[in-house]
Every structure is written in structure tokens, then in C-alpha cells.
Design a protein around this motif. Structure first.
Motif, PDB file in Angstrom:
ATOM      1  N   SER A  26       3.147   3.789  -6.182  1.00 41.07           N
ATOM      2  CA  SER A  26       1.734   3.715  -6.548  1.00 41.07           C
ATOM      3  C   SER A  26       1.163   2.352  -6.162  1.00 41.07           C
ATOM      4  CB  SER A  26       1.563   3.963  -8.044  1.00 41.07           C
ATOM      5  OG  SER A  26       2.246   2.964  -8.784  1.00 41.07           O
ATOM      6  N   LEU A  27      -0.138   2.197  -6.347  1.00 37.62           N
ATOM      7  CA  LEU A  27      -0.833   0.965  -5.977  1.00 37.62           C
ATOM      8  C   LEU A  27      -1.596   0.433  -7.186  1.00 37.62           C
ATOM      9  CD1 LEU A  27      -1.717  -1.034  -3.739  1.00 37.62           C
ATOM     10  CD2 LEU A  27      -3.610   0.525  -3.229  1.00 37.62           C
ATOM     11  N   LEU A  50      -8.992   3.476  -1.985  1.00 37.32           N
ATOM     12  CA  LEU A  50     -10.264   2.994  -2.523  1.00 37.32           C
ATOM     13  C   LEU A  50     -10.344   3.082  -4.046  1.00 37.32           C
ATOM     14  CD1 LEU A  50     -12.692   4.804  -0.019  1.00 37.32           C
ATOM     15  CD2 LEU A  50     -11.564   2.574   0.261  1.00 37.32           C
ATOM     16  N   TYR A  51      -9.638   4.053  -4.638  1.00 36.99           N
ATOM     17  CA  TYR A  51      -9.854   4.389  -6.040  1.00 36.99           C
ATOM     18  C   TYR A  51      -8.597   4.194  -6.880  1.00 36.99           C
ATOM     19  CZ  TYR A  51     -13.320   6.905  -3.293  1.00 36.99           C
ATOM     20  OH  TYR A  51     -14.274   7.231  -2.367  1.00 36.99           O
ATOM     21  N   ARG A  52      -8.819   3.755  -8.109  1.00 38.96           N
ATOM     22  CA  ARG A  52      -7.708   3.541  -9.037  1.00 38.96           C
ATOM     23  C   ARG A  52      -7.191   4.849  -9.627  1.00 38.96           C
ATOM     24  NH1 ARG A  52      -9.627   1.343 -13.233  1.00 38.96           N
ATOM     25  NH2 ARG A  52     -11.787   0.937 -12.649  1.00 38.96           N
ATOM     26  N   THR A  53      -8.021   5.881  -9.619  1.00 41.32           N
ATOM     27  CA  THR A  53      -7.608   7.185 -10.137  1.00 41.32           C
ATOM     28  C   THR A  53      -7.773   8.234  -9.043  1.00 41.32           C
ATOM     29  OG1 THR A  53      -9.830   7.647 -10.981  1.00 41.32           O
ATOM     30  CG2 THR A  53      -8.283   6.557 -12.478  1.00 41.32           C
ATOM     31  N   GLN A 104      -2.320   4.367   2.653  1.00 43.78           N
ATOM     32  CA  GLN A 104      -3.097   5.575   2.376  1.00 43.78           C
ATOM     33  C   GLN A 104      -2.662   6.199   1.059  1.00 43.78           C
ATOM     34  OE1 GLN A 104      -3.001   8.263   5.770  1.00 43.78           O
ATOM     35  NE2 GLN A 104      -2.891   6.548   7.210  1.00 43.78           N
ATOM     36  N   LYS A 105      -3.616   6.903   0.418  1.00 41.05           N
ATOM     37  CA  LYS A 105      -3.332   7.558  -0.855  1.00 41.05           C
ATOM     38  C   LYS A 105      -3.722   9.025  -0.795  1.00 41.05           C
ATOM     39  CE  LYS A 105      -4.101   5.711  -4.834  1.00 41.05           C
ATOM     40  NZ  LYS A 105      -4.814   5.175  -6.021  1.00 41.05           N
ATOM     41  N   ALA A 106      -3.027   9.835  -1.567  1.00 43.27           N
ATOM     42  CA  ALA A 106      -3.415  11.226  -1.802  1.00 43.27           C
ATOM     43  C   ALA A 106      -3.190  11.513  -3.279  1.00 43.27           C
ATOM     44  CB  ALA A 106      -2.597  12.182  -0.940  1.00 43.27           C
ATOM     45  N   ASP A 107      -4.041  12.328  -3.857  1.00 47.58           N
ATOM     46  CA  ASP A 107      -3.953  12.614  -5.290  1.00 47.58           C
ATOM     47  C   ASP A 107      -2.581  13.155  -5.676  1.00 47.58           C
ATOM     48  OD1 ASP A 107      -6.567  11.861  -5.400  1.00 47.58           O
ATOM     49  OD2 ASP A 107      -7.387  13.873  -5.738  1.00 47.58           O
ATOM     50  N   PHE A 108      -1.982  12.511  -6.705  1.00 48.08           N
ATOM     51  CA  PHE A 108      -0.743  12.986  -7.335  1.00 48.08           C
ATOM     52  C   PHE A 108       0.486  12.916  -6.425  1.00 48.08           C
ATOM     53  CE2 PHE A 108      -4.405  15.712  -8.648  1.00 48.08           C
ATOM     54  CZ  PHE A 108      -4.710  15.017  -9.798  1.00 48.08           C
ATOM     55  N   ALA A 115     -13.273   2.468  -8.740  1.00 44.42           N
ATOM     56  CA  ALA A 115     -12.713   1.918  -7.506  1.00 44.42           C
ATOM     57  C   ALA A 115     -11.896   0.665  -7.811  1.00 44.42           C
ATOM     58  CB  ALA A 115     -13.834   1.575  -6.532  1.00 44.42           C
ATOM     59  N   TYR A 116     -10.996   0.328  -6.890  1.00 44.71           N
ATOM     60  CA  TYR A 116     -10.282  -0.942  -6.987  1.00 44.71           C
ATOM     61  C   TYR A 116     -11.278  -2.093  -6.863  1.00 44.71           C
ATOM     62  CZ  TYR A 116      -5.778   1.410  -6.274  1.00 44.71           C
ATOM     63  OH  TYR A 116      -4.664   2.206  -6.403  1.00 44.71           O
ATOM     64  N   GLU A 117     -10.957  -3.209  -7.465  1.00 45.73           N
ATOM     65  CA  GLU A 117     -11.718  -4.440  -7.274  1.00 45.73           C
ATOM     66  C   GLU A 117     -10.940  -5.317  -6.305  1.00 45.73           C
ATOM     67  OE1 GLU A 117     -13.898  -6.171 -10.758  1.00 45.73           O
ATOM     68  OE2 GLU A 117     -12.548  -4.855 -11.883  1.00 45.73           O
TER      69      GLU A 117
END
Length: 324
Positions: A146-147, A270-273, A182-186, A294-296
Motif C-alpha cells: 500500500s501507499l 492520487l487518492y488515499r482511499t 500505480q494503484k487499483a482499488d483493493f 486525495a494525498y497531500e
């Protein structure tokens, strides 16, 4: 600290110092002690933690890393000062580097935890005195599945490498660039990595054109994603509980909403969730522009990325409503 002052105000390195003498902090001028041994890098330490400039306890990793960075940048042809004090900002970067093109660079090797607010403050201090800055991370900031925000806040953007972080391994003596994040949900993060012990090659790496493509989910990844969602639906807590309540109020079928809103590809970090939560809120027309967690970031303005992401989803949503 790798440097201290003698009683006659001369700068001395910890390696050259002897324990018979007295030494003082070059910033607060309080007494410091010399620590030398077979198992850690020679350095000076405060008797009391009252110094604002040297507020963090230095680990062996940090001390060794600073010396290694100095070696790397001197081999590149740069002039390097370790722990140079900047009166204009009252800061002391790990290294103050004058590059071959005469540009001055504040170089930080960050191993200890650092809050977003402190990072922003230190970055503003360098900006206010006209210094470029580069933050290189230690092992405590290694990416895993995770990030977290504490790691994400250091991310930078390159058109050739996407979102990236730079690490230093002081034991194996190389830089490691983690890029194309890169991120993908779950699902776990995706990224690539590249290593070098040469600053010239590091600079060339970012200058070399490369198209970073957002990856589509494989069939096995989709299966894992669906399984994670099924568990959330079953336990019905947190964001999923809110989504279930929202779709019920709107008289919509939960599974149909999820099918329309769940992305089929990885996206920029881009997003924390999960993106699913704001997408479904938009889909259900709860508000025109949902509040997105979003991330800061300190070194990248995410607003254009987020606006483009929302616009792309809205266009796809309009197409679905028009054609199905």
C-alpha cells in the motif's frame, strides 16, 4: 552530526576528532560528545536534545548514507558541504551541493519519520532562499503493498517516469528509483524499479523518454478485486455501509452501480482511499463534485490530475446513461 567545533571554533570531522578534546555544536554551540566505535559511523551527539537544527537522533543508516551521498555527488563533479548551515532559512540540509552547472541543491536523506507539516515547512525554507531540493529516502519509507500518506508526501512526477520516489541503500551502495507507481482499488500497488550508483546515470534516467502506461487489470486481478469487494459487502462496514445505504435510498441495485463504477485499469496514485467510493457517490448524483480524500503532496500539484480523472469518469458515465 559528522562535524563539530573545537574550543577555538575550528570545524573538525568526527573521524579526525579525539575523545580527549571538547567539542561544540556548530549551530547551537552547546557541548557535544564524540562517538566512535567499530560498529557504527563516527559522529557527534548532543548531551541534551535542545538543538532546533539537529533535532533528530541520527541512526547509523543516516550517517553512513550522508557520507555515501557526498561520495556519489563528488564523483559527479559537484562540490559538497556536509551539514552546511543556511542563515537565511536557519536550516541545515544533510548536504549542500553545488552541481557542475553551478546550481545549488539542498539534499536531504530522510530516514526518520517526518510529518507532512514539517516537510512542508522545511521545503518552504529552501524555496524562500532560492534553493532547489532533493529528498532521498531511507529504508523506513520502503513501498510495500500500500501507499501511506507518510510515504506518498515525498512523491514527484516525471513525464518520462510517472510518479516516483528515490531511495538510497547505504549498505549495498546504490540509488533505487521506484517509478511508474500505480494503484487499483483493493489490490497491491504496481511499480517498477531501477538502480545505479552513478549520479550521471541517475540524471540521464529521468531525461530518457519512456511512455508510462496505466496497466489494465488481468483476469486474476479482477477476481481478487471482486473477492475483496464481496467480503466488504458481507461485513457491511465503513464506506461500503454508506454505499449500501445510498444505493438503497436511490432505489439502485448495488452490484450494478459497482459494475459501472469499478475501474478496469490501474490509475495514478492520487487518492488515499478507493476510487470506487467517490465514483459511486457521483454516479448516484449525491453531489456534483464529491469531496475526494486525495494525498497531500509537497512536490506535485495533484489538482490537474484529479480534475482530469473526474472528467474522464463523467464522460464515461454520460456515455453509459445515453447508450444503456
Amino acid at each position: 552530526m559528522l562535524y563539530a567545533l573545537t574550543k577555538d571554533s575550528k570545524m573538525i570531522t568526527a573521524k579526525a576528532a579525539t575523545k580527549e578534546q571538547k567539542y561544540y555544536c556548530p549551530s547551537c554551540h552547546e557541548p557535544v560528545i564524540l562517538r566512535q566505535g567499530h560498529y557504527y559511523t563516527a559522529h557527534f551527539a548532543h548531551l541534551k536534545r535542545t538543538c532546533g537544527t539537529f533535532s533528530e537522533g541520527e541512526t547509523s543508516e543516516h550517517l553512513r548514507g550522508k557520507k555515501l551521498l557526498a561520495t556519489f555527488f563528488r564523483a559527479f563533479g559537484a562540490r559538497v558541504k556536509l551539514e552546511a548551515y543556511l542563515p537565511g532559512s536557519k536550516q541545515r540540509p544533510d548536504l549542500l551541493v553545488q552541481l557542475p552547472d553551478q546550481q545549488l541543491l539542498a539534499l536531504e536523506y530522510q530516514c526518520a519519520p517526518l510529518s507532512l507539516r514539517k516537510l512542508q515547512k522545511r521545503s518552504r525554507g529552501y524555496h524562500d532562499v532560492g534553493l532547489a531540493e532533493l529528498w532521498i529516502l531511507g529504508n523506513n519509507y520502503r513501498l510495500k503493498r500500500s501507499l501511506p500518506q507518510q510515504v506518498a508526501q515525498f512523491m514527484r512526477w516525471s513525464k518520462n517516469r510517472g510518479f516516483y520516489l528515490i531511495y538510497l541503500d547505504p549498505i549495498k551502495a546504490y540509488f533505487e528509483v521506484v517509478y511508474g507507481i500505480q494503484k487499483a482499488d483493493f489490490l497491491p500497488l504496481k511499480y517498477q524499479y531501477w538502480r545505479t550508483n552513478d549520479v550521471k546515470k541517475l540524471k540521464a534516467f529521468f531525461a530518457t523518454p519512456q511512455k508510462i502506461r496505466l496497466k489494465y487489470l488481468s483476469l486474476s486481478e479482477r477476481k481478487k478485486q471482486k473477492y475483496a469487494l464481496a467480503k466488504q459487502i458481507y461485513y457491511s462496514t465503513g464506506a461500503m455501509r454508506k454505499l449500501q445505504q445510498l444505493t438503497y435510498q436511490k432505489r439502485l441495485k448495488l452490484t450494478a452501480v459497482i459494475d459501472d463504477c469499478l475501474a478496469l485499469n490501474y490509475s495514478y496514485p492520487l487518492y488515499r482511499t478507493a476510487t470506487l467510493w467517490w465514483r459511486t457517490a457521483l454516479y448516484c448524483d449525491q453531489f456534483s463534485r464529491p469531496k475526494i480524500p486525495a494525498y497531500e503532496l509537497v512536490f506535485v500539484d495533484l489538482k490537474p490530475f484529479i480534475e482530469q480523472d473526474i472528467d474522464n469518469f463523467c464522460k464515461g458515465l454520460a456515455f453509459l446513461k445515453k447508450n444503456f
